[in-house]
Design an enzyme around this catalytic site. Structure first.
Site, PDB file in Angstrom:
ATOM      1  N   LYS A   1       0.850  -1.201   0.000  1.00 33.88           N
ATOM      2  CA  LYS A   1       0.000   0.000   0.000  1.00 33.88           C
ATOM      3  C   LYS A   1       0.883   1.247   0.000  1.00 33.88           C
ATOM      4  O   LYS A   1       1.054   1.916   1.022  1.00 33.88           O
ATOM      5  CB  LYS A   1      -0.947  -0.029   1.197  1.00 33.88           C
ATOM      6  CG  LYS A   1      -2.143   0.909   1.042  1.00 33.88           C
ATOM      7  CD  LYS A   1      -3.231   0.557   2.029  1.00 33.88           C
ATOM      8  CE  LYS A   1      -4.392   1.529   2.028  1.00 33.88           C
ATOM      9  NZ  LYS A   1      -5.126   1.607   0.768  1.00 33.88           N
TER      10      LYS A   1
ATOM     11  N   GLU B   1      -8.860  -5.164  -9.817  1.00 35.88           N
ATOM     12  CA  GLU B   1      -9.578  -4.549  -8.694  1.00 35.88           C
ATOM     13  C   GLU B   1     -10.036  -3.166  -9.115  1.00 35.88           C
ATOM     14  O   GLU B   1      -9.827  -2.747 -10.261  1.00 35.88           O
ATOM     15  CB  GLU B   1      -8.673  -4.480  -7.453  1.00 35.88           C
ATOM     16  CG  GLU B   1      -7.400  -3.673  -7.662  1.00 35.88           C
ATOM     17  CD  GLU B   1      -6.487  -3.634  -6.438  1.00 35.88           C
ATOM     18  OE1 GLU B   1      -6.965  -3.826  -5.301  1.00 35.88           O
ATOM     19  OE2 GLU B   1      -5.282  -3.385  -6.640  1.00 35.88           O
TER      20      GLU B   1
END
Ligand code: PDD
Length: 287
Positions: A151, A183
């Site tokens: 992330k 995604e």
């Protein structure tokens, strides 16, 4: 109202918060982050977010400056100082600044990480109108780097993709690699067909969503069938329902993909129920 934000050990008014222009996150995107939701003044799935922060740090040999309890205390102080009821806590850890621009990572211990944490107020976060109306998405090629499981603050492609979606009159983008959905630009993507949830399996191609983990656990507890595998855009457009998950959107229905209605073109009962279960459990378990 001016926020009180946390920078490197102290809370300061946001206008006084300072980070070096040589900070490696500013120059190189060399930092990681987490977004934790707050409902009723309490942190949703805090330990999940902390575990992923540790993983992101480990993958990049980035020292995590605080242990869990210190992080929790800082989160809670940020919530209290800012009177946050519903919203998010954003935290960022960067490799810091060694006082110049340099591609090479500084040797371990050579420069302390930069830590920034702030709150974002979103009254009625769990009552987002998008949960009732559903969202429309466009598809875009997934042109991100190959470690989407970390992330990092390198969000240029994600923000570019969301802006493209907005300019196309939609709400978000689903990213596609080799014909298969990876995604959403800032969420995990799912379809529902014949009562079965399908979502891409964990790999370096997607962020290992904390909401995803919780939703799949709750689905298993409800004896719902889940298939973790790639699905194509065509399969998504032919699904009964579709949805996204993220810390800020929880479980949100997707009603249209590239102009093609999903199912009835309106939010369906399956996703509405899943959202209700998720929000209910998370509100209860928040700390
Ligand atoms: N985004 N995939 C991507 C690319 C994301 O950026 C996010 C979260 C998710 C969902 O992860 P989680 O359930 O842990 O929030 C999946 C956050 C909310 C953001 O950048 O604001």
């Amino acid at each position: 109202m001016s926020r009180s934000v946390y920078v490197n050990g102290a809370f300061v008014p946001e206008a006084e918060a300072r980070v070096s222009v040589f900070d490696r996150a500013f120059l190189m995107g060399d930092g990681v982050y987490e977004v934790t939701s707050v409902l009723d003044g309490r942190l949703v799935d805090f330990d999940g977010h902390l575990a992923r922060l540790q993983r992101s740090c480990d993958e990049l040999s980035l020292p995590n400056p605080y242990d869990r309890d210190r992080w929790l205390a800082i989160h809670r102080e940020a919530v209290a100082r800012n009177g946050l009821i519903d919203g998010m806590v954003y935290l960022q850890v960067t490799r810091g600044s060694s006082g110049d621009r340099d591609f090479l990572w500084p040797a371990p211990g050579q420069c302390p990480p930069t830590v920034v944490l702030f709150t974002q107020s979103k009254p009625g976060l769990a009552d987002n109108p998008a949960a009732r109306s559903g969202i429309r998405v466009i598809s875009l090629d997934d042109l991100r780097w190959g470690r989407c499981d970390i992330k990092t603050v390198q969000l240029l492609y994600a923000s570019w993709a969301k802006t493209q979606a907005r300019q196309a009159g939609c709400d978000d983008a689903w990213l596609v690699q080799d014909g298969m959905v990876t995604e959403g630009a800032s969420s995990n993507a799912y379809i529902v067909k014949d009562g079965r949830i399908v979502t891409r399996q964990l790999s370096r191609a997607i962020l290992h969503g904390i909401t995803r983990t919780a939703v799949l656990r709750l689905a298993a507890e409800q004896a719902l069938e889940v298939e973790e595998r790639p699905f194509s855009l065509a399969e998504a457009q032919a699904a009964d329902e579709a949805f996204i998950t993220s810390a800020s959107m929880f479980v949100t229905p997707v009603i249209e993909i590239d102009g093609v209605p999903v199912g009835t073109g309106r939010p369906g009962a399956f996703v509405a129920r899943l959202r209700e279960i998720y929000v209910g459990e998370m509100r209860e378990a928040a700390i």
